[in-house]
Design an enzyme around this catalytic site. Structure first.
Site, mmCIF file in Angstrom:
data_model
loop_
_atom_site.group_PDB
_atom_site.id
_atom_site.type_symbol
_atom_site.label_atom_id
_atom_site.label_comp_id
_atom_site.label_asym_id
_atom_site.label_seq_id
_atom_site.Cartn_x
_atom_site.Cartn_y
_atom_site.Cartn_z
ATOM 1 N N ASP A 251 5.712 -9.131 -3.949
ATOM 2 C CA ASP A 251 6.864 -8.261 -3.676
ATOM 3 C C ASP A 251 8.146 -9.056 -3.416
ATOM 4 O O ASP A 251 8.934 -9.252 -4.340
ATOM 5 C CB ASP A 251 6.530 -7.324 -2.491
ATOM 6 C CG ASP A 251 7.328 -6.036 -2.500
ATOM 7 O OD1 ASP A 251 8.076 -5.798 -3.463
ATOM 8 O OD2 ASP A 251 7.189 -5.247 -1.546
ATOM 9 N N GLU B 88 4.513 3.826 -1.019
ATOM 10 C CA GLU B 88 4.645 2.634 -0.164
ATOM 11 C C GLU B 88 4.819 3.142 1.272
ATOM 12 O O GLU B 88 3.976 2.912 2.127
ATOM 13 C CB GLU B 88 5.848 1.795 -0.608
ATOM 14 C CG GLU B 88 6.095 0.561 0.258
ATOM 15 C CD GLU B 88 7.363 -0.215 -0.123
ATOM 16 O OE1 GLU B 88 8.230 0.341 -0.833
ATOM 17 O OE2 GLU B 88 7.484 -1.373 0.319
ATOM 18 N N HIS C 179 10.191 -8.924 -6.911
ATOM 19 C CA HIS C 179 11.647 -8.710 -7.036
ATOM 20 C C HIS C 179 12.320 -10.071 -7.001
ATOM 21 O O HIS C 179 12.167 -10.795 -5.998
ATOM 22 C CB HIS C 179 12.162 -7.856 -5.879
ATOM 23 C CG HIS C 179 11.491 -6.527 -5.781
ATOM 24 N ND1 HIS C 179 12.026 -5.378 -6.327
ATOM 25 C CD2 HIS C 179 10.303 -6.155 -5.226
ATOM 26 C CE1 HIS C 179 11.211 -4.364 -6.094
ATOM 27 N NE2 HIS C 179 10.147 -4.802 -5.438
ATOM 28 N N HIS D 44 4.302 -7.594 -9.520
ATOM 29 C CA HIS D 44 5.233 -6.888 -8.618
ATOM 30 C C HIS D 44 6.002 -7.928 -7.825
ATOM 31 O O HIS D 44 5.530 -8.411 -6.797
ATOM 32 C CB HIS D 44 4.436 -5.947 -7.713
ATOM 33 C CG HIS D 44 5.281 -5.102 -6.807
ATOM 34 N ND1 HIS D 44 4.842 -3.901 -6.298
ATOM 35 C CD2 HIS D 44 6.531 -5.272 -6.308
ATOM 36 C CE1 HIS D 44 5.782 -3.370 -5.543
ATOM 37 N NE2 HIS D 44 6.820 -4.194 -5.514
HETATM 38 N N1 ADE Z 1 13.091 -3.641 -3.177
HETATM 39 C C1 ADE Z 1 12.624 -4.862 -2.912
HETATM 40 N N2 ADE Z 1 11.446 -4.782 -2.298
HETATM 41 C C2 ADE Z 1 11.143 -3.470 -2.188
HETATM 42 C C3 ADE Z 1 10.061 -2.741 -1.662
HETATM 43 N N3 ADE Z 1 9.009 -3.323 -1.101
HETATM 44 N N4 ADE Z 1 10.111 -1.398 -1.713
HETATM 45 C C4 ADE Z 1 11.149 -0.776 -2.257
HETATM 46 N N5 ADE Z 1 12.196 -1.419 -2.764
HETATM 47 C C5 ADE Z 1 12.197 -2.757 -2.737
HETATM 48 ZN ZN ZN Z 2 8.574 -3.900 -4.532
#
Ligand code: ADE
Ligand code: ZN
Length: 338
Positions: free
Chosen positions: A278, A200, A19, A17
């Protein structure tokens, strides 16, 4: 006696996970702004770092999308991805499954090809020069509409060989999984695997709907599942992985203190939990920092950490042969160091 930090450093890890836009460190952000003639709202790296204080997901997302405006050319996407893969090498992350958000860029007039070609070139170099393997997952921005997601999916079809799956990210509140049911059905028809951010900030029902409506094989975050006993039982029984991101949850106030993070409770219920970073450039840590902070706050044993490392291999999209190789390395390390 090895310290906790040394033990975590040496443990072979898999990240599921991440980005890529969230790995844009302030220093690189400033360098790219200068290279591309982009004017920033902040006049120094220090001032930008000072702004990294968030009360919720949306406050972070506003800054994150703004930061991504320095990414214009293929080389920028290459440099961003390469810097992350070098970090993987340093932290002994042997495999990573990387999210990218094409709409963040195509909405600014950047070509889909520019984004994917830059990222992919770094991924290939990472495999050859760093021995870090990667897979790419395209995320749809859930605050945008279904039409935009369909257009993005259409563009992705030319790059099927480079993209293993599709996901769903951005603002969870007000944008439930049902909004993208048809896009995900089409994506599956085209052969993409599916994942989704759920639970989340949003309710456990979003986790359940991601499983039932979007047919995901993994849930990103999923921490509010802790409030639904039936769902926990289903996650455990079906071994649907959760890609949990402890420092992200702390920084975005999804939990008030890491000591209260549900990660260990979910593990104890038999859920296939994994630890991930993340958006490490924004949340104060990459994989090792997430492992260490979680271990300290939740009193995780070395055995727990080995289990988490194994879980990530199980939950990954690696082939059975590649999984065996990583299991073996983890077993050997854990045998020799616990
Ligand atoms: N985009 C980047 N990080 C994110 C996250 N933690 N939750 C939702 N979208 C995201
Ligand atoms: Zn994320």
């Amino acid at each position: 006696m090895t310290t906790l930090a040394d033990f975590i450093q040496g443990l072979p890890k898999v990240e599921l996970h991440l980005h890529i836009e969230g790995t844009l460190e302030p220093e690189l952000l400033f360098k790219l702004a200068e290279r591309n003639g982009v004017t920033l709202k902040y006049d120094s790296v220090e001032a930008l770092k000072q702004a990294y204080k968030f009360s919720n997901l949306q406050e972070f997302l506003d800054l994150y999308y703004d930061g991504a405006k320095v990414l214009l050319h293929e080389q920028d996407f290459y440099d961003l991805t390469w810097a992350y893969l070098e970090k993987c090498k340093v932290q002994n992350v042997v495999h990573t499954e990387i999210f990218f958000d094409p709409q963040t860029h195509t909405d600014r007039g950047i070509l889909f090809a520019t984004v994917i070609n830059g990222i992919n070139r770094a991924v290939q170099d990472g495999r050859e020069k760093l021995e870090v393997s990667s897979k790419l997952i395209l995320c749809f921005l859930r605050h945008l509409d279904e039409t935009s997601a369909f257009e993005t999916l259409e563009e992705a079809l030319d790059y099927k060989d480079l993209i293993v799956g599709v996901g769903l990210d951005s603002s969870e509140k007000g944008n439930p999984p049902s909004k993208f049911e048809r896009v995900f059905a089409k994506a599956r028809e085209e052969g993409f695997l599916t994942v989704a951010h759920a639970g989340e900030e949003g309710p456990a029902a979003n986790v359940k709907d991601s499983i039932d409506l979007l047919k995901v094989f993994r849930i990103d975050h999923g921490i509010t599942s802790i409030y639904d006993d039936l769902l926990i039982a289903e996650l455990a029984q079906k071994q649907i992985p959760l890609t949990v991101c402890p420092l992200s949850n702390l920084e975005l106030k999804a939990v008030d203190d890491l000591k209260n993070h549900p990660l260990k409770k979910l593990m104890d219920h038999g859920v296939l939990v994994t630890i991930n970073s993340d958006d490490p450039a924004y949340f104060g840590g990459y994989m090792n920092e997430n492992f260490e902070a979680s271990a300290r706050a939740l009193k995780l044993s070395k055995g727990d950490l080995c289990q988490l490392a194994r879980n990530s291999v199980v939950a990954s999209l690696l082939s059975e042969q590649e999984k065996e190789r990583h299991f073996h390395a983890i077993e050997q390390y854990c045998r020799e160091n616990t």
